[in-house]
Design a protein around this motif. Structure first.
Motif, PDB file in Angstrom:
ATOM      1  N   SER A  73       0.694  -1.266   0.018  1.00  0.00           N
ATOM      2  CA  SER A  73      -0.157  -0.052  -0.058  1.00  0.00           C
ATOM      3  C   SER A  73       0.871   1.201  -0.170  1.00  0.00           C
ATOM      4  O   SER A  73       1.861   1.384   0.686  1.00  0.00           O
ATOM      5  N   TYR A  74       0.286   2.261  -0.792  1.00  0.00           N
ATOM      6  CA  TYR A  74       1.235   3.493  -0.735  1.00  0.00           C
ATOM      7  C   TYR A  74       0.429   4.813   0.018  1.00  0.00           C
ATOM      8  O   TYR A  74      -0.854   4.518   0.199  1.00  0.00           O
ATOM      9  N   PHE A  75       0.962   5.305   0.755  1.00  0.00           N
ATOM     10  CA  PHE A  75       0.661   6.342   1.676  1.00  0.00           C
ATOM     11  C   PHE A  75       1.194   7.715   1.318  1.00  0.00           C
ATOM     12  O   PHE A  75       2.456   7.916   1.111  1.00  0.00           O
ATOM     13  N   ILE A  76       0.235   8.895   1.320  1.00  0.00           N
ATOM     14  CA  ILE A  76       0.758  10.093   0.981  1.00  0.00           C
ATOM     15  C   ILE A  76       1.385  10.757   2.319  1.00  0.00           C
ATOM     16  O   ILE A  76       0.762  10.577   3.373  1.00  0.00           O
ATOM     17  N   ARG A  77       2.429  11.347   2.240  1.00  0.00           N
ATOM     18  CA  ARG A  77       3.047  12.278   3.160  1.00  0.00           C
ATOM     19  C   ARG A  77       2.352  13.549   3.173  1.00  0.00           C
ATOM     20  O   ARG A  77       2.382  14.570   2.471  1.00  0.00           O
ATOM     21  N   PRO A  78       1.315  13.795   4.333  1.00  0.00           N
ATOM     22  CA  PRO A  78       0.791  15.075   4.367  1.00  0.00           C
ATOM     23  C   PRO A  78       2.000  16.264   4.524  1.00  0.00           C
ATOM     24  O   PRO A  78       2.962  15.877   5.240  1.00  0.00           O
ATOM     25  N   LEU A 134       5.601   3.496   1.372  1.00  0.00           N
ATOM     26  CA  LEU A 134       5.218   2.105   0.987  1.00  0.00           C
ATOM     27  C   LEU A 134       5.242   1.193   2.282  1.00  0.00           C
ATOM     28  O   LEU A 134       6.302   1.322   2.956  1.00  0.00           O
ATOM     29  N   ALA A 135       4.164   0.636   2.311  1.00  0.00           N
ATOM     30  CA  ALA A 135       4.155  -0.399   3.230  1.00  0.00           C
ATOM     31  C   ALA A 135       3.595  -1.769   2.915  1.00  0.00           C
ATOM     32  O   ALA A 135       3.116  -1.854   1.706  1.00  0.00           O
ATOM     33  N   ARG A 136       3.721  -2.744   3.515  1.00  0.00           N
ATOM     34  CA  ARG A 136       3.597  -4.071   3.039  1.00  0.00           C
ATOM     35  C   ARG A 136       3.123  -4.795   4.436  1.00  0.00           C
ATOM     36  O   ARG A 136       3.643  -4.800   5.626  1.00  0.00           O
ATOM     37  N   VAL A 137       2.307  -5.726   4.123  1.00  0.00           N
ATOM     38  CA  VAL A 137       1.783  -6.758   5.227  1.00  0.00           C
ATOM     39  C   VAL A 137       1.533  -7.869   4.724  1.00  0.00           C
ATOM     40  O   VAL A 137       1.126  -8.072   3.280  1.00  0.00           O
ATOM     41  N   ARG A 138       1.777  -9.243   5.484  1.00  0.00           N
ATOM     42  CA  ARG A 138       1.525 -10.459   4.683  1.00  0.00           C
ATOM     43  C   ARG A 138      -0.013 -10.543   4.588  1.00  0.00           C
ATOM     44  O   ARG A 138      -0.744 -10.198   5.272  1.00  0.00           O
TER      45      ARG A 138
END
Lengths: 201, 55
Positions: A16-21, A43-47
């Motif tokens: 998942s991509y996350f925006i930096r505010p 960018l984050a990832r999770v199983r």
């Protein structure tokens, strides 16, 4: 999601991509629906089996090793995976094109809802990024649309490739897009077909 | 006296440059793509007759 049951996924993780505010002390309503400058995505990832396990199950892209391998760590170690000094939009799309073997990220820049968007591609979800298209103030997405009978306003803020509608070789695509308009014109589900022109090998 | 002159000069500079600074900030920044051109994809071509609108 890549294919039925995510069968085309590169590994057992969901990314998942996350925006930096622009200011982490502001609330969502205070930030509003604006381009965040300077722009950065994390960018984050999770199983896949832990997607509902809570935030501690996620690990964050923390940069590359000297030989270019990604490193992952807790939230405090996160490092931007994509940056644009012109800003990134308040919504982002990401997709994989199996025919071309490329990942695509699309987001707006500079000012929201003005059809100023960039599409970037990379061989992995963490880059290295290159630019496929960068629509600017003088060259806005969809501004030139001969053959279309639809009324037009330059107010697009989001577009995304639709993986299910990619051709087998990845060259033919459909973009879905939406924009402002207060319930009129582009404030709706819109599509346009297109084609990638590849460089000679 | 010299201190007063110095303060006046600084204040004058600030007063005079402040509008210029805010004016410059209002100008659009260059919209240069942050990454080099793709070495795989040369361009994308939209079939502009295929726009569809679903309201």
């Amino acid at each position: 999601v890549n294919g039925r049951d995510n069968a085309g996924a590169r590994d057992g993780y969901v990314y998942s991509y996350f925006i930096r505010p622009r200011d982490v002390n502001l609330t969502q309503s205070e930030l509003g629906l604006s381009v965040q400058k300077p722009g950065a995505l994390f960018l984050a990832r999770v199983r896949k089996t832990q997607i509902d396990a809570g935030r501690d199950a996620y690990e964050w892209f923390a940069g590359l090793t000297a030989d270019g391998r990604p490193t992952w760590g807790p939230l405090s170690s996160k490092h931007p995976v994509l940056e644009d000094s012109n800003g990134v939009g308040w919504c982002v799309s990401a997709s994989f094109n199996p025919g071309l073997g490329r990942y695509f990220v699309a987001t707006q820049h500079s000012i929201t809802s003005q059809s100023r968007l960039g599409i970037f591609d990379a061989p992995t979800p963490w880059g290295p990024w290159t630019t496929v298209k960068y629509w600017t103030d003088s060259d806005r997405f969809g501004a030139q649309r001969p053959g279309s009978e639809l009324p037009w306003r330059d107010n697009i803020f989001f577009l995304s490739f639709v993986p299910k509608w990619l051709s087998a070789d990845g060259r033919d695509f459909t973009l879905s897009f939406t924009g402002a308009g207060g319930g009129k014109d582009n404030d709706s589900f819109n599509t346009v077909r297109g084609q990638f022109k590849l460089r000679a090998k | 006296m010299k201190k007063r002159i110095l303060l006046t000069a600084v204040a004058s500079l600030l007063f005079n440059f402040a509008p210029l600074t805010s004016g410059a900030a209002a100008v659009d920044e260059p919209e240069t793509a942050p990454y080099p051109a793709s070495q795989v994809i040369a361009d994308i071509v939209l079939d502009t007759s295929s726009f569809r609108h679903f309201s």
